[in-house]
Scaffold this active site. Sequence first.
Site, PDB file in Angstrom:
ATOM      1  N   CYS A   1      39.716 -26.213 -12.686  1.00 42.54           N
ATOM      2  CA  CYS A   1      40.815 -27.181 -12.603  1.00 42.54           C
ATOM      3  C   CYS A   1      41.420 -27.478 -13.975  1.00 42.54           C
ATOM      4  CB  CYS A   1      40.354 -28.467 -11.933  1.00 42.54           C
ATOM      5  SG  CYS A   1      39.070 -29.327 -12.846  1.00 42.54           S
TER       6      CYS A   1
ATOM      7  N   HIS B   1      52.433 -34.000 -25.303  1.00 41.59           N
ATOM      8  CA  HIS B   1      53.364 -34.509 -24.280  1.00 41.59           C
ATOM      9  C   HIS B   1      54.396 -33.450 -23.921  1.00 41.59           C
ATOM     10  CE1 HIS B   1      52.865 -38.592 -23.145  1.00 41.59           C
ATOM     11  NE2 HIS B   1      52.662 -39.004 -24.379  1.00 41.59           N
TER      12      HIS B   1
HETATM   13  C1  PEP Z   1      39.297 -30.232 -18.293  1.00 42.82           C
HETATM   14  O1  PEP Z   1      38.664 -30.732 -19.226  1.00 42.82           O
HETATM   15  O2  PEP Z   1      39.542 -29.008 -18.194  1.00 42.82           O
HETATM   16  C2  PEP Z   1      39.808 -31.075 -17.207  1.00 42.82           C
HETATM   17  C3  PEP Z   1      40.331 -30.543 -16.134  1.00 42.82           C
HETATM   18  O3  PEP Z   1      39.749 -32.425 -17.370  1.00 42.82           O
HETATM   19  P1  PEP Z   1      40.731 -33.216 -18.378  1.00 42.82           P
HETATM   20  O4  PEP Z   1      41.771 -32.263 -18.878  1.00 42.82           O
HETATM   21  O5  PEP Z   1      41.285 -34.337 -17.589  1.00 42.82           O
HETATM   22  O6  PEP Z   1      39.770 -33.645 -19.436  1.00 42.82           O
END
Ligand code: PEP
Length: 552
Positions: free
Chosen positions: A484, A186
């Site tokens: 991402c 967090h």
């Molecule tokens: C990831 O796994 O890099 C991603 C973007 O998805 P999350 O962090 O929501 O699992």
Amino acid sequence: MTTPLTGIGVGNGTAAGPVARMAPPPPLPAARTVPPAEADTEAASVREALRHVAAELEERTSAASGDAADVLSAQAMMVADPALADRADALVHEGSDGPRALAGAFGEFRTALEAAGGLFAERVADLDDLRDRSVARFLGLPMPGLPDPGHPYVLVAEDLAPADTALLDPAQVLALVTERGGPTSHTAILARTLGLPAVVGCPHATTLTDGRTVLVDAARGSVEPDPRPETVAEAASREEQRRHRAESVSGPGRTADGHPVKLLVNLGATGELAAAAAADSEGVGLFRTEFLYLDREEAPSEEEQRAAYREVFTAFAGRRVVVRTLDAGADKPLPFAVSGDEPNPALGVRGLRTATRDPELLETQLAAVAAAAEGSGAEVWVMAPMVALPAEAAAFAARVRAHGLPTAGAMVEVPAAALRAERVAEACDFLSIGTNDLAQYTLAADRMLGDLAELLDPWQPALLELVRATARAGERNDRPVGVCGEAAADPLLAPVLVGLGVTSLSAAPNSLPEVRASLAAHTLDQCRRLAELALDAPDAAAARSAVGQAAG
Ligand code: PEP
Ligand code: MG
């Protein structure tokens, strides 16, 4: 000279200032036996303490917004739970004194959350914080929580409860340092959202005494006590240059020689929408839709989903929004979507796999996305989390198109999908690399464990190899390939990712200016050379340092 403390840096900023530590939790006084005749009065004080803490959190909820408000209101609801007050009341009537009854009742709830595992277990810190606040109120002691030294300070704590980080005033708090917490804690996520430099997972941080000056360097993950004035001045000038560099470039992302790289924002809650929409970006590269499903007994209705998606699409009219369908399981447990009795939820029925077990979940979500997209003005793309096989990507794309949504993609988070990216790319319209999970599965390291931060480092050459394989498959099939995960927020890694062939980067809005500036400082050829340097390095630290030196 005092040796700097080291931990996991969050962001790239530096800040120097006096330490102020969180007020310690109230110590439990010696046990008292409450005579039956006084039990009602004692129980009434216990209930008053809980009510007071709930009211205070509600007040703080109205003063906050976005993530912060969500976190606070969840805490207010926890402490206002009548079952908690009833249990504490019962403990008083069994003979406990007020503080022990409170500690006992919270302790029972804590055990239940811990047993639930995953995200629920992470809420244990919230419960401990609520217990301390309630006991402090009962005893008439100062509320544990944020210090108020009357001047800007570096906040040092063993760990930060969401209720505290949610209310941090960036004008007063210069940086965060915590002994516990990992890269996805967090504290780390909120520090990024607030744009504060932070070092988490920093052993012995709380031995720093109040008022002692420290230099926090997030890029190096270091906290230097009693820095020399010239070191502070040098860091301040670096910080000034960093800010200046970030502010000097705007508009669509591109390299120094004009190669376009779409810069997009990650969005995880409608509360973040205003800031995300205001950010200089070409749209949303990862819309995490789980926020709608969390803390629920059952999935939200199609109407409710449609309204929430519509709000986002309208705010991004004229821009792209990449919706990630429900990613339940492991670090995002949802009781109605995943089974609670898997021995290893990260390798279980999660992400897109839940849609095979319960096709209605995905059907309802796609119907809501399609209805919300219509006439919204946003260019809506849809992608699936945790795709492992080309056939899964093909089946998902077919379902997306059946709802009239033209652009379907697959997240590459599982090494199998990266290794067979060519076929996954053929099966859909675009790929988006989730480096957080891809690192977890490639290095076999639980992403929630701060202790494994080195393995989860996005500079791991093995991870970068998979990014390259995926990007090349995208190039050959004329499919865009974005990143991402948190890796996209690292300005030094951004040119490397582009050099590997990535076509878009999606990150927290606060991270984009530096990423944009970093891309603008390198030609595509330079990006490719930096990528080769990173891939040739023996390990993550060497990759980072080789690229850091070459990038200047
Ligand atoms: C990831 O796994 O890099 C991603 C973007 O998805 P999350 O962090 O929501 O699992
Ligand atoms: Mg993921």
